[in-house]
Design a protein around this motif. Structure first.
Motif, short mmCIF file in Angstrom:
data_model
loop_
_atom_site.label_atom_id
_atom_site.label_comp_id
_atom_site.label_asym_id
_atom_site.label_seq_id
_atom_site.Cartn_x
_atom_site.Cartn_y
_atom_site.Cartn_z
N ILE A 76 -2.81 0.07 -3.86
CA ILE A 76 -2.30 0.39 -5.24
C ILE A 76 -2.45 1.79 -5.56
O ILE A 76 -1.49 2.48 -6.17
N CYS A 77 -3.70 2.33 -5.28
CA CYS A 77 -4.10 3.82 -5.93
C CYS A 77 -3.32 4.73 -5.31
O CYS A 77 -2.98 5.70 -5.43
N GLY A 78 -3.43 4.46 -3.78
CA GLY A 78 -2.83 5.46 -2.78
C GLY A 78 -3.74 6.50 -2.52
O GLY A 78 -3.03 7.58 -1.90
N SER A 79 -4.93 6.68 -2.91
CA SER A 79 -5.88 7.60 -2.51
C SER A 79 -6.32 7.80 -1.11
O SER A 79 -6.64 8.74 -0.66
N ASP A 80 -6.03 6.64 -0.29
CA ASP A 80 -6.65 6.90 1.31
C ASP A 80 -5.38 6.88 2.30
O ASP A 80 -5.65 6.35 3.38
N ALA A 81 -4.41 7.57 1.83
CA ALA A 81 -3.46 8.13 2.72
C ALA A 81 -4.01 8.85 4.03
O ALA A 81 -4.79 9.95 3.32
N MET A 82 -3.73 8.56 5.09
CA MET A 82 -4.27 9.39 6.14
C MET A 82 -3.14 9.09 7.60
O MET A 82 -2.57 8.12 7.57
N ASP A 160 13.87 0.56 -7.29
CA ASP A 160 13.05 0.90 -6.18
C ASP A 160 12.25 2.06 -6.27
O ASP A 160 11.17 1.89 -5.69
N THR A 161 12.66 3.04 -7.04
CA THR A 161 11.65 4.37 -7.12
C THR A 161 10.56 3.88 -8.21
O THR A 161 9.68 4.95 -8.15
N THR A 162 10.41 2.81 -8.81
CA THR A 162 9.31 2.80 -9.83
C THR A 162 8.08 2.49 -8.94
O THR A 162 6.99 2.32 -9.47
N LYS A 163 8.13 2.24 -7.64
CA LYS A 163 7.08 1.52 -6.87
C LYS A 163 6.27 2.51 -6.27
O LYS A 163 5.05 2.29 -5.62
N CYS A 164 6.52 3.69 -6.31
CA CYS A 164 5.68 5.01 -6.03
C CYS A 164 4.40 5.02 -6.46
O CYS A 164 4.10 4.71 -7.76
N ILE A 165 3.54 5.06 -5.59
CA ILE A 165 1.88 5.05 -5.94
C ILE A 165 1.43 6.41 -5.87
O ILE A 165 0.18 6.63 -5.72
N LEU A 166 2.12 7.47 -5.46
CA LEU A 166 1.84 8.83 -5.40
C LEU A 166 0.72 8.97 -4.10
O LEU A 166 -0.16 9.75 -4.55
N CYS A 167 0.93 8.31 -3.16
CA CYS A 167 0.01 8.66 -2.04
C CYS A 167 0.19 9.92 -1.25
O CYS A 167 -0.69 10.34 -0.43
N ALA A 168 1.37 10.49 -1.35
CA ALA A 168 1.76 11.51 -0.45
C ALA A 168 2.00 11.17 0.98
O ALA A 168 2.37 12.04 1.69
#
Length: 252
Positions: A76-82, A160-168
């Motif tokens: 949910i937070c998107g912080s661990d994108a790698m 659909d675009t409200t689902k973005c969690i800004l994970c990059a």
């Protein structure tokens, strides 16, 4: 009260589920050296656990200097994108058993953003592009005395675009962004789309002009990398195409 202890058969049954994997991590320790290295960690883990669990095991039990971002650990937070085995993923949603644990599992930072340490990148350019597209509702006149009503059909237009969690994950999978960090990138365009097509918003024209810039939507080459990388299943390429169409027709 005494702490319960598993009997030996139960311990053996638990251990039988474990497998040995090699986690190959791209290391960058600026306080030690300017050089990038790869380091292998061999560890026992349940294949139903996640790459994030493996990283925790390394950091907590093997090498406390390993550095990465994580927060909610539930996608949910998107912080661990790698990048895991060459693909952008969330470490908290990637199961060990799903990425061929018989071979070394490579983990490295997402591309296109400066690496600060190990798996941590500088997210400021990414968030600046997000801020530049005005990701908030803009209306004119006085504050309403009741909620702004919207039909289910109008809501579905941008759902659909409200689902973005800004994970990059999408932006850092884009080859245009790799080559030129000035490009707004898919995530910023997705978040502009969310408000451009919101029937309650009154700044659609302004956002379209922002994205009509040389570093805006026209830089997209429709490779679908962004759609493939999105952990939330957003049709990113479709959203970008809809913004392009709105720029040409001025209908949205």
């Amino acid at each position: 009260m005494a702490t319960p202890v598993l009997d030996k058969p139960a311990q053996d049954a638990t251990a039988s589920h474990l497998i040995t994997i090699t986690l190959r991590v791209r290391r960058f320790l600026p306080e030690v050296s300017d050089e990038v290295t790869w380091e292998d960690f061999a560890l026992e883990i349940d294949p139903k656990e996640r790459v994030l669990d493996a990283l925790h095991k390394v950091k907590w039990e093997m090498d406390g200097t390993l550095t990465f971002r994580r927060s909610c650990a539930h996608g949910i937070c998107g912080s661990d994108a790698m990048r895991i085995n060459g693909r952008n993923r969330l470490a908290c949603k990637t199961l060990i058993k799903d990425i061929n644990p018989e071979k070394p599992i490579t983990v490295e930072p997402i591309k296109g953003l400066a690496v600060l340490k190990d798996l941590v990148v500088d997210m400021e350019p990414f968030f600046q592009a997000y801020r530049d597209v005005m990701p908030f509702l803009v209306t004119k006149g006085n504050e309403p005395t009741r909620e702004r009503l919207q039909s289910a059909e109008d809501r579905e237009r941008f759902d659909d675009t409200t689902k973005c969690i800004l994970c990059a994950a999408c932006t850092s999978s884009c080859p245009v962004f790799w080559n030129d960090g000035q490009y707004f990138g898919p995530a910023a365009i997705v978040n502009a789309h969310r408000f451009i097509f919101d029937s309650r918003d009154e700044a659609g024209e302004q956002r379209l002009e922002i994205l009509n810039d040389k570093d805006g939507v026209w830089r997209c080459r429709t490779t679908f990398n962004c759609t493939d990388a999105c952990p939330r299943g957003i049709e990113v390429t479709k959203a970008i195409a809809e913004v392009k169409k709105a720029l040409i027709t001025r209908r949205y």
